[in-house]
Scaffold this active site. Structure first.
Site, PDB file in Angstrom:
ATOM      1  N   HIS A  14      -1.371 -55.751  18.686  1.00  0.00           N
ATOM      2  CA  HIS A  14      -2.819 -55.896  18.508  1.00  0.00           C
ATOM      3  C   HIS A  14      -3.299 -54.770  17.612  1.00  0.00           C
ATOM      4  CE1 HIS A  14      -4.381 -53.077  21.974  1.00  0.00           C
ATOM      5  NE2 HIS A  14      -3.360 -52.554  21.365  1.00  0.00           N
ATOM      6  N   CYS A  25      -5.114 -46.610  16.922  1.00  0.00           N
ATOM      7  CA  CYS A  25      -5.212 -47.959  17.479  1.00  0.00           C
ATOM      8  C   CYS A  25      -5.908 -48.940  16.535  1.00  0.00           C
ATOM      9  CB  CYS A  25      -5.934 -47.927  18.818  1.00  0.00           C
ATOM     10  SG  CYS A  25      -4.983 -47.052  20.078  1.00  0.00           S
ATOM     11  N   HIS A  31       2.747 -52.956  22.148  1.00  0.00           N
ATOM     12  CA  HIS A  31       2.942 -52.361  23.471  1.00  0.00           C
ATOM     13  C   HIS A  31       3.871 -53.237  24.293  1.00  0.00           C
ATOM     14  CE1 HIS A  31      -0.351 -49.485  23.004  1.00  0.00           C
ATOM     15  NE2 HIS A  31      -1.127 -50.466  22.590  1.00  0.00           N
ATOM     16  N   HIS A  72       5.171 -61.651  22.809  1.00  0.00           N
ATOM     17  CA  HIS A  72       5.567 -61.610  21.398  1.00  0.00           C
ATOM     18  C   HIS A  72       4.563 -62.338  20.508  1.00  0.00           C
ATOM     19  CE1 HIS A  72       9.262 -60.149  23.193  1.00  0.00           C
ATOM     20  NE2 HIS A  72       9.472 -59.570  22.016  1.00  0.00           N
ATOM     21  N   GLU A 111      -0.856 -50.461  29.027  1.00  0.00           N
ATOM     22  CA  GLU A 111      -0.241 -50.453  27.703  1.00  0.00           C
ATOM     23  C   GLU A 111       0.893 -49.440  27.620  1.00  0.00           C
ATOM     24  OE1 GLU A 111      -4.071 -51.739  24.994  1.00  0.00           O
ATOM     25  OE2 GLU A 111      -3.529 -49.625  25.102  1.00  0.00           O
TER      26      GLU A 111
END
Length: 121
Positions: A14, A25, A31, A72, A111
């Site tokens: 992400h 981020c 993660h 995934h 995470e």
């Protein structure tokens, strides 16, 4: 209050919007997530005849959903209409599964091994 929990894992990428320039981020990254479902019953009378809040085997559909929908995958393309932070993921998962598991009382999303976000309405 009686509570049971079960942990599930998936891996996904992400990136998060609305962060300061250069924030790590804000870049695409991944993660190895852990999702913990918590299910609760208020009393012995709310348990199943076998004495369960819910049979852990019933949660296999949740694992299949995680594997199909999130594992995934790039979460920005999967989750509808919001920044896929751990906090937003916890709320979204709760909302998706509350109809299926009426006993759901909280969803936690990790995470990293040291960080957790929890949604408990």
């Amino acid at each position: 209050m009686l509570r049971i929990t079960k942990d599930f894992q998936f891996s996904a990428s992400h990136r998060l919007d609305h962060l300061a320039e250069g924030h790590q981020c804000a870049r695409v990254h991944g993660h190895n997530y852990t999702v913990q479902l918590e299910l609760s019953a208020r009393s012995r009378e709310d348990l199943t005849e076998a004495g369960f809040v819910r049979d852990y085997g019933d949660l296999s559909d949740f694992k299949k959903w995680l594997d199909t929908e999130l594992d995934h995958r790039h979460l920005n393309e999967v989750v509808p209409g919001f920044n896929p932070s751990a906090e937003n993921l916890a709320m979204w998962i709760f909302e998706v599964w509350a109809e299926r598991f009426s006993e759901i009382s909280a969803v936690r999303v990790s995470e990293t091994p040291k960080t957790w976000a929890e949604y408990r309405p």
